[in-house]
Design a protein around this motif. Structure first.
Motif, PDB file in Angstrom:
ATOM      1  N   ASN A 146      93.510  75.648  76.308  1.00 31.19           N
ATOM      2  CA  ASN A 146      94.308  76.860  76.107  1.00 31.19           C
ATOM      3  C   ASN A 146      93.727  77.637  74.925  1.00 31.19           C
ATOM      4  O   ASN A 146      94.216  77.542  73.794  1.00 31.19           O
ATOM      5  CB  ASN A 146      95.773  76.503  75.843  1.00 31.19           C
ATOM      6  N   PRO A 147      92.654  78.402  75.144  1.00 29.38           N
ATOM      7  CA  PRO A 147      91.988  79.084  74.014  1.00 29.38           C
ATOM      8  C   PRO A 147      92.885  80.054  73.270  1.00 29.38           C
ATOM      9  O   PRO A 147      92.657  80.316  72.084  1.00 29.38           O
ATOM     10  CB  PRO A 147      90.824  79.820  74.699  1.00 29.38           C
ATOM     11  N   GLU A 148      93.910  80.615  73.920  1.00 31.59           N
ATOM     12  CA  GLU A 148      94.784  81.568  73.231  1.00 31.59           C
ATOM     13  C   GLU A 148      95.605  80.901  72.134  1.00 31.59           C
ATOM     14  O   GLU A 148      95.997  81.565  71.176  1.00 31.59           O
ATOM     15  CB  GLU A 148      95.708  82.237  74.249  1.00 31.59           C
ATOM     16  N   CYS A 149      95.881  79.622  72.264  1.00 27.77           N
ATOM     17  CA  CYS A 149      96.675  78.890  71.272  1.00 27.77           C
ATOM     18  C   CYS A 149      95.831  77.933  70.437  1.00 27.77           C
ATOM     19  O   CYS A 149      96.390  77.236  69.584  1.00 27.77           O
ATOM     20  CB  CYS A 149      97.797  78.113  71.963  1.00 27.77           C
ATOM     21  N   GLN A 150      94.531  77.868  70.679  1.00 25.11           N
ATOM     22  CA  GLN A 150      93.648  76.950  69.962  1.00 25.11           C
ATOM     23  C   GLN A 150      92.496  77.744  69.359  1.00 25.11           C
ATOM     24  O   GLN A 150      91.555  78.097  70.047  1.00 25.11           O
ATOM     25  CB  GLN A 150      93.116  75.865  70.909  1.00 25.11           C
ATOM     26  N   ASN A 151      92.612  78.021  68.074  1.00 24.07           N
ATOM     27  CA  ASN A 151      91.581  78.763  67.367  1.00 24.07           C
ATOM     28  C   ASN A 151      90.371  77.867  67.138  1.00 24.07           C
ATOM     29  O   ASN A 151      90.495  76.766  66.596  1.00 24.07           O
ATOM     30  CB  ASN A 151      92.125  79.288  66.037  1.00 24.07           C
ATOM     31  N   MET A 152      89.198  78.339  67.537  1.00 23.39           N
ATOM     32  CA  MET A 152      87.999  77.510  67.465  1.00 23.39           C
ATOM     33  C   MET A 152      87.597  77.207  66.027  1.00 23.39           C
ATOM     34  O   MET A 152      87.175  76.089  65.714  1.00 23.39           O
ATOM     35  CB  MET A 152      86.851  78.204  68.212  1.00 23.39           C
ATOM     36  N   ALA A 153      87.701  78.178  65.123  1.00 16.46           N
ATOM     37  CA  ALA A 153      87.326  77.942  63.725  1.00 16.46           C
ATOM     38  C   ALA A 153      88.198  76.868  63.089  1.00 16.46           C
ATOM     39  O   ALA A 153      87.707  76.002  62.353  1.00 16.46           O
ATOM     40  CB  ALA A 153      87.415  79.250  62.939  1.00 16.46           C
ATOM     41  N   ASP A 154      89.492  76.894  63.366  1.00 18.79           N
ATOM     42  CA  ASP A 154      90.382  75.868  62.827  1.00 18.79           C
ATOM     43  C   ASP A 154      90.099  74.509  63.453  1.00 18.79           C
ATOM     44  O   ASP A 154      90.225  73.473  62.790  1.00 18.79           O
ATOM     45  CB  ASP A 154      91.841  76.268  63.080  1.00 18.79           C
TER      46      ASP A 154
ATOM     47  N   SER B 262      84.108  80.667  72.414  1.00 18.92           N
ATOM     48  CA  SER B 262      85.547  80.627  72.122  1.00 18.92           C
ATOM     49  C   SER B 262      86.240  79.450  72.790  1.00 18.92           C
ATOM     50  O   SER B 262      87.389  79.154  72.459  1.00 18.92           O
ATOM     51  CB  SER B 262      86.206  81.934  72.571  1.00 18.92           C
ATOM     52  N   GLU B 263      85.555  78.759  73.723  1.00 14.99           N
ATOM     53  CA  GLU B 263      86.148  77.622  74.425  1.00 14.99           C
ATOM     54  C   GLU B 263      85.358  76.329  74.252  1.00 14.99           C
ATOM     55  O   GLU B 263      85.941  75.252  74.326  1.00 14.99           O
ATOM     56  CB  GLU B 263      86.268  77.936  75.922  1.00 14.99           C
ATOM     57  N   ARG B 264      84.053  76.407  74.013  1.00 14.53           N
ATOM     58  CA  ARG B 264      83.187  75.232  73.963  1.00 14.53           C
ATOM     59  C   ARG B 264      82.800  74.926  72.526  1.00 14.53           C
ATOM     60  O   ARG B 264      82.624  75.836  71.705  1.00 14.53           O
ATOM     61  CB  ARG B 264      81.932  75.461  74.803  1.00 14.53           C
ATOM     62  N   PHE B 265      82.630  73.611  72.246  1.00 10.83           N
ATOM     63  CA  PHE B 265      82.245  73.180  70.906  1.00 10.83           C
ATOM     64  C   PHE B 265      81.412  71.908  71.016  1.00 10.83           C
ATOM     65  O   PHE B 265      81.347  71.257  72.075  1.00 10.83           O
ATOM     66  CB  PHE B 265      83.472  72.941  70.022  1.00 10.83           C
ATOM     67  N   GLN B 266      80.760  71.545  69.904  1.00 11.03           N
ATOM     68  CA  GLN B 266      79.921  70.356  69.820  1.00 11.03           C
ATOM     69  C   GLN B 266      80.098  69.712  68.453  1.00 11.03           C
ATOM     70  O   GLN B 266      80.199  70.426  67.437  1.00 11.03           O
ATOM     71  CB  GLN B 266      78.448  70.705  70.055  1.00 11.03           C
ATOM     72  N   PHE B 267      80.144  68.369  68.420  1.00 12.66           N
ATOM     73  CA  PHE B 267      80.226  67.608  67.182  1.00 12.66           C
ATOM     74  C   PHE B 267      79.090  66.588  67.166  1.00 12.66           C
ATOM     75  O   PHE B 267      78.971  65.776  68.086  1.00 12.66           O
ATOM     76  CB  PHE B 267      81.567  66.897  67.051  1.00 12.66           C
TER      77      PHE B 267
ATOM     78  N   THR C   3      94.283  66.097  71.022  1.00 10.60           N
ATOM     79  CA  THR C   3      94.995  67.378  71.046  1.00 10.60           C
ATOM     80  C   THR C   3      94.696  68.149  69.767  1.00 10.60           C
ATOM     81  O   THR C   3      94.445  67.564  68.710  1.00 10.60           O
ATOM     82  CB  THR C   3      96.513  67.172  71.173  1.00 10.60           C
ATOM     83  N   PHE C   4      94.726  69.450  69.878  1.00  2.00           N
ATOM     84  CA  PHE C   4      94.634  70.344  68.727  1.00  2.00           C
ATOM     85  C   PHE C   4      95.678  71.431  68.892  1.00  2.00           C
ATOM     86  O   PHE C   4      95.758  72.072  69.950  1.00  2.00           O
ATOM     87  CB  PHE C   4      93.236  70.965  68.620  1.00  2.00           C
ATOM     88  N   ASN C   5      96.480  71.615  67.863  1.00  3.16           N
ATOM     89  CA  ASN C   5      97.596  72.561  67.913  1.00  3.16           C
ATOM     90  C   ASN C   5      98.532  72.230  69.074  1.00  3.16           C
ATOM     91  O   ASN C   5      99.083  73.121  69.734  1.00  3.16           O
ATOM     92  CB  ASN C   5      97.090  74.007  68.036  1.00  3.16           C
TER      93      ASN C   5
END
Length: 485
Positions: free
Chosen positions: A45-53, A75-80, A98-100
């Motif tokens: 849910n990208p609208e409720c999950q800020n990528m920077a946070d 805005s939807e994909r990330f890597q760690f 989960t995030f937010n």
């Protein structure tokens, strides 16, 4: 200027060919070796999950902190990327993160991801209300397969089952709804309901039970609202004719000029206006009647392009209020003129350029408001504020004894508590008066300008201080209380 003119003349008006960029096949351009120790993920849910946070907060949840590096790919994909293999494996053990309060999907990096990459996540579900005659491994497998591909089952017929559910790990498609129940028809014809609970899943849409949006933005509800609005417009357009044959306005007004406006939903002509038109036409006959009918047609035709006149004349709506205040409704707006007027009303000087001076004067002004209760110390300080007193208040507004300085500004002093006089203290008070009589006049002599009330207050203060010293009874261990003096 000559170079600029040459550059402009050399510009071609034809569309340039877009030649793709070829990435060099060199080791310094490829990061596959570093990506081996990384995981990929996406938010549901990208609208409720800020990528920077998310990049900053997930290492705290994983408790790896400086041993992982996050990268926001979109805005939807990330890597760690992890430093150690055991940290990566520890995170992958719990795949549902989960995030937010909204779920995210993670998986290990692969060089060539498949089409359904990051589309599934392993999740444990709890199956409840299984029929007692079908409490078998095969039944539990089929019931879990309804949710997704079964990967693991926590079930043993040889051990006691203390819980009212059976846990099954499935490969769940995040695009499907989180099913809460399923109706099951048994071989004997009976129907029962099996319930599912998803572990570590928090928020979801309460309408379609999906993990990708909230209820307010559910596509099914939005489509339902649009269909209802379209059906309402259609019913308005297909409604029965409003002007009947026996109506005086029949043939004078068209059907599209009366009724409801399909766009705004308001009446095109108010019923009172229609009634006035009918009375206007019925009041004449013959040639006069035809003239009046033409007048009504011309009136309606002249207002067809003027919305404001239609609202005022035909719909009988109130006109807008025109105001010259350009900042009306904006909220509090402070200007330098208003501050000067306020300062003149409060007998204060306008604020200067220095911030510290403005802050001090603002604190002084707050002490002048009438809603602040007058304390006992302030009432006592009023005795000093006289024409002949040397303790007269300064011109800045500070009152002697009225307030104390604190870390948060100026606060009023607390009223002093009067001590209760006991028989013992009364005897000590008499003795103290006798001792004070022997004091020389040079010490007792008050300064000039001090009133008798002031001298009495000073004497009482000396007496109370003397009594306070005598009443400090201290007990010494194993010796008992001291003898009274």
């Amino acid at each position: 200027m000559a170079n600029i003119d040459k550059a402009l003349m050399s510009l071609s008006l034809e569309e340039e060919e877009d030649i793709p960029f070829v990435m060099p096949n060199l080791p310094k351009y490829c990061s596959c070796e570093k990506n081996v120790m990384s995981i990929m993920g996406r938010t549901l849910n990208p609208e409720c999950q800020n990528m920077a946070d998310l990049i900053l907060d997930m290492p705290r949840k994983w408790q790896v902190y400086d041993r992982v590096r996050g990268v926001a790919l979109s805005s939807e994909r990330f890597q760690f990327s992890f430093k150690y293999e055991h940290d990566l494996e520890e995170v992958m053990k719990k795949r549902v993160w989960t995030f937010n309060e909204w779920s995210i999907v993670i998986d290990r990096w692969v060089k060539k991801p498949p089409e359904d990459y990051l589309q599934f996540m392993p999740v444990w579900i709890q199956i409840r209300n299984i029929p007692v005659n079908y409490y078998t491994e095969a039944s539990i497998y089929d019931l879990g397969d309804i949710i997704g591909k079964v990967e693991e089952m926590a079930f043993d017929l040889e051990k006691p089952q203390s819980k009212d559910y059976v846990r099954v790990k499935v490969r769940f498609d995040v695009s499907k709804p989180v099913r809460r129940s399923k109706a099951v028809i048994l071989p004997n014809g009976e129907t029962t309901t099996v319930w599912y609970d998803f572990e570590r899943i928090q928020k979801r849409c309460y309408n379609c039970q999906r993990l990708t949006h909230e209820k307010d933005k559910c596509p099914l509800l939005i489509k339902l609202r649009k269909d209802k609005a379209e059906a309402r417009r259609k019913s308005i357009l297909e409604a029965k004719p409003i002007l009947k044959e026996n109506d005086p306005l029949f043939g004078v007004l068209r059907e599209d000029q009366v009724g409801l406006d399909p766009h705004s939903g308001r009446l095109k002509i108010h019923p009172d206006v229609l009634q006035e038109m009918r009375l206007y036409l019925l009041a004449a006959e013959g040639q006069e009647r035809k003239i009046r009918e033409e007048r009504v047609k011309m009136l309606i035709q002249s207002m067809s392009s003027d919305t404001r006149t239609q609202n005022l004349v035909l719909r009988l709506e109130d006109g807008p209020v025109i105001t010259n205040d350009m900042n009306k409704g904006k909220g509090p707006i402070f200007s330098s003129d208003e501050v000067v007027k306020t300062c003149e009303k409060e007998n204060l000087k306008p604020p200067g350029d220095k911030l510290m001076a403005s802050a001090i004067k603002a604190g002084i002004a707050m002490t002048r408001f009438p809603h602040i209760e007058e304390t006992t110390s302030e009432r006592g300080a009023a005795n000093f504020d006289s024409a002949n007193s040397v303790f007269k208040s300064a011109s800045l507004g500070f009152d002697t004894g009225s307030s104390d300085a604190s870390s948060s500004g100026v606060r009023p002093r607390r009223a002093s508590v009067r001590r209760k006089i006991t028989p013992t203290s009364r005897k000590n008070q008499k003795g103290s008066k006798t001792k004070t009589e022997g004091i020389s006049k040079e010490v007792v002599e008050e300064p000039k300008g001090v009133s008798p009330h002031k001298r009495k207050a000073v004497e009482e203060e000396m007496v109370v201080t003397k009594i306070a010293r005598c009443n400090d009874n201290e007990v010494v261990l194993k010796e008992g209380p001291p003898t009274p003096q």
